[in-house]
Scaffold this motif. Structure first.
Motif, PDB file in Angstrom:
ATOM      1  N   ILE A 202      -6.089  -2.889   6.337  1.00  0.00           N
ATOM      2  CA  ILE A 202      -6.510  -1.546   6.745  1.00  0.00           C
ATOM      3  C   ILE A 202      -5.701  -0.490   6.011  1.00  0.00           C
ATOM      4  O   ILE A 202      -5.861   0.709   6.271  1.00  0.00           O
ATOM      5  CB  ILE A 202      -6.371  -1.351   8.266  1.00  0.00           C
ATOM      6  N   SER A 203      -4.821  -0.931   5.105  1.00  0.00           N
ATOM      7  CA  SER A 203      -4.034  -0.012   4.288  1.00  0.00           C
ATOM      8  C   SER A 203      -4.738   0.185   2.952  1.00  0.00           C
ATOM      9  O   SER A 203      -4.944  -0.772   2.209  1.00  0.00           O
ATOM     10  CB  SER A 203      -2.629  -0.579   4.064  1.00  0.00           C
ATOM     11  N   GLU A 204      -5.103   1.426   2.647  1.00  0.00           N
ATOM     12  CA  GLU A 204      -5.800   1.674   1.384  1.00  0.00           C
ATOM     13  C   GLU A 204      -4.892   1.397   0.189  1.00  0.00           C
ATOM     14  O   GLU A 204      -5.361   0.983  -0.878  1.00  0.00           O
ATOM     15  CB  GLU A 204      -6.350   3.091   1.360  1.00  0.00           C
ATOM     16  N   ALA A 205      -3.582   1.569   0.370  1.00  0.00           N
ATOM     17  CA  ALA A 205      -2.648   1.230  -0.712  1.00  0.00           C
ATOM     18  C   ALA A 205      -2.660  -0.270  -0.971  1.00  0.00           C
ATOM     19  O   ALA A 205      -2.616  -0.719  -2.118  1.00  0.00           O
ATOM     20  CB  ALA A 205      -1.238   1.702  -0.350  1.00  0.00           C
ATOM     21  N   SER A 206      -2.749  -1.042   0.100  1.00  0.00           N
ATOM     22  CA  SER A 206      -2.790  -2.501  -0.059  1.00  0.00           C
ATOM     23  C   SER A 206      -4.113  -2.960  -0.639  1.00  0.00           C
ATOM     24  O   SER A 206      -4.166  -3.947  -1.380  1.00  0.00           O
ATOM     25  CB  SER A 206      -2.544  -3.182   1.298  1.00  0.00           C
ATOM     26  N   LEU A 207      -5.198  -2.271  -0.304  1.00  0.00           N
ATOM     27  CA  LEU A 207      -6.498  -2.632  -0.860  1.00  0.00           C
ATOM     28  C   LEU A 207      -6.500  -2.515  -2.384  1.00  0.00           C
ATOM     29  O   LEU A 207      -7.187  -3.279  -3.064  1.00  0.00           O
ATOM     30  CB  LEU A 207      -7.595  -1.746  -0.266  1.00  0.00           C
ATOM     31  N   LYS A 208      -5.724  -1.583  -2.925  1.00  0.00           N
ATOM     32  CA  LYS A 208      -5.636  -1.458  -4.378  1.00  0.00           C
ATOM     33  C   LYS A 208      -5.024  -2.716  -4.986  1.00  0.00           C
ATOM     34  O   LYS A 208      -5.360  -3.097  -6.103  1.00  0.00           O
ATOM     35  CB  LYS A 208      -4.812  -0.226  -4.745  1.00  0.00           C
ATOM     36  N   PHE A 242       1.342  -7.620   1.897  1.00  0.00           N
ATOM     37  CA  PHE A 242       1.229  -6.878   0.645  1.00  0.00           C
ATOM     38  C   PHE A 242       2.483  -6.023   0.431  1.00  0.00           C
ATOM     39  O   PHE A 242       3.225  -5.730   1.377  1.00  0.00           O
ATOM     40  CB  PHE A 242      -0.013  -5.989   0.657  1.00  0.00           C
ATOM     41  N   ASP A 243       2.697  -5.597  -0.798  1.00  0.00           N
ATOM     42  CA  ASP A 243       3.906  -4.823  -1.112  1.00  0.00           C
ATOM     43  C   ASP A 243       3.977  -3.496  -0.375  1.00  0.00           C
ATOM     44  O   ASP A 243       5.063  -2.935  -0.212  1.00  0.00           O
ATOM     45  CB  ASP A 243       3.988  -4.578  -2.627  1.00  0.00           C
ATOM     46  N   HIS A 244       2.827  -2.973   0.066  1.00  0.00           N
ATOM     47  CA  HIS A 244       2.829  -1.709   0.804  1.00  0.00           C
ATOM     48  C   HIS A 244       2.870  -1.917   2.316  1.00  0.00           C
ATOM     49  O   HIS A 244       2.838  -0.948   3.076  1.00  0.00           O
ATOM     50  CB  HIS A 244       1.593  -0.877   0.432  1.00  0.00           C
ATOM     51  N   ASP A 245       2.927  -3.149   2.764  1.00  0.00           N
ATOM     52  CA  ASP A 245       2.958  -3.436   4.206  1.00  0.00           C
ATOM     53  C   ASP A 245       4.385  -3.371   4.737  1.00  0.00           C
ATOM     54  O   ASP A 245       5.281  -4.050   4.210  1.00  0.00           O
ATOM     55  CB  ASP A 245       2.399  -4.841   4.493  1.00  0.00           C
TER      56      ASP A 245
END
Length: 371
Positions: A202-208, A242-245
């Motif tokens: 649900i993190s758009e940064a992680s979706l990238k 993910f790295d942004h999590d």
């Protein structure tokens, strides 16, 4: 013209014509194989129609003909076997093998990109005809394609062809099915009752990081609501690590799932499988901490996350599973899709008992606490 005799030549047992002296070499046969993909990097497998391995799924392969190069051979095989024109990609590798019928072979593997997708539905429909009957048991099917709407035009024709058989079926899809309302309508009319959809995060940064930057969380909410409106349940899959999590991702994900009323949920821990770009990245950054391959099961932490410790990732993963399958969460979620006409209460009961099954699986993951 004489009978061949076996003699030791150059250290090998070779067959020789005693009259003309010609050596009959028994070299490995050249074989080409294709990993066939489309622009979405989905892999096409073929079902073998002949022995050996009749009925099994396999990569498309065949022998190189005389006066034919390996690249020419694989493109010919693709066109002959499945009627699809392909574009030659990179050479994947050259491998040795031994077959029961043909003896030793040299397998040359290529990546082949599909340029056109004119598939025939006849084989699939004939298979379904042979499987289905009047009883409910014979009319329930599961499609194993990892994205049944990867080719939207194919999906339209398939769903239309399924309608007369009065099926109940489940499958896997991308969330993009919601962008095609006519396809959703046809899926529901053909008997679709559930879809497994990988939301990833649900993190758009992680979706990238997953190359799904075109997806937006606001679109997720609208898409889930639309799919539910057609009476189709959703089992959503999410990845943690993910790295942004950071540690907040677990609670945020659970809250999102309950808000949009996903019917069933699967969580996994980000896992760097060997020979993937993720593995190469983490290896280069010296972040892989566990090389026991039995732990690469998507529920163990085998690397160092960026914004939390490995223990925090594992504890958050376990907490999310326990929390999402509490009875209070189950009752919040299972009313998301109440379509199904006179059968809607039966489908609601089925979703409830599936959730209870998951609940029993994850009750043993420690005590419920605050994250």
């Amino acid at each position: 013209g004489g009978l061949l005799e076996k003699r030791q030549i150059d250290g090998y047992g070779r067959f020789l014509c005693p009259l003309c002296g010609k050596i009959h070499y028994q070299n490995p046969l050249p074989v080409v194989a294709a990993v066939i993909t489309n622009e979405n990097e989905q892999i096409l497998l073929t079902k073998r129609a002949i022995s050996p391995g009749k009925g099994e799924w396999a990569l498309l392969a065949g022998f190189v003909e005389i006066d034919e190069s390996p690249p020419q051979a694989i493109l010919r095989e693709v066109k002959e076997e499945i009627g699809v024109k392909g574009k030659l990609g990179k050479l994947i590798g050259v491998y040795e093998g031994k077959t029961r019928i043909y003896g030793p072979v040299i397998v040359i593997g290529y990546k082949v990109l599909v340029e056109e997708q004119n598939f025939s539905l006849s084989e699939e429909i004939e298979e379904i005809k042979g499987m289905t009957g009047k009883s409910l048991k014979t009319r329930f099917l599961g499609f194993l394609d990892d994205n049944i709407v990867g080719n939207v035009n194919y999906a339209r024709e398939l769903f239309k062809a399924l309608i007369p058989y009065n099926l109940l079926w489940v499958g896997q899809s991308s969330i993009n099915i919601a962008r095609h309302e006519d396809v959703l309508q046809l899926a529901a009319a053909s008997g679709c009752k559930g879809l497994f959809i990988g939301f990833e995060s649900i993190s758009e940064a992680s979706l990238k990081e997953t190359n799904k930057s075109h997806n937006r969380i606001s679109f997720y909410e609208k898409a889930i609501k639309k799919i539910h409106q057609f009476g189709i349940s959703i089992e959503g899959a999410f990845i943690f690590g993910f790295d942004h999590d950071d540690k907040s991702i677990f609670r945020k994900t659970v809250e999102f799932i309950e808000k949009v009323k996903l019917d069933m949920i699967q969580f996994t821990i980000l896992t760097p499988l060997p020979a993937t770009r993720l593995y190469d990245k983490l290896e280069k950054e010296d972040r892989i901490t566990d090389r026991n391959w039995s732990n690469y099961d998507f529920s163990h932490v085998v690397f160092r996350p960026k914004l939390m410790t490995p223990q925090e990732l594992k504890e958050g993963f376990d907490w999310a599973y326990r929390r999402i399958y509490t009875l209070s969460s189950i009752f919040k979620r299972i009313g998301g899709s109440l379509g199904g006409g006179r059968w809607k209460w039966l489908y609601l009961s089925a979703r409830f008992f599936l959730n209870v099954g998951y609940r029993r699986t994850f009750q043993g993951k420690g005590k419920m606490g605050e994250l």
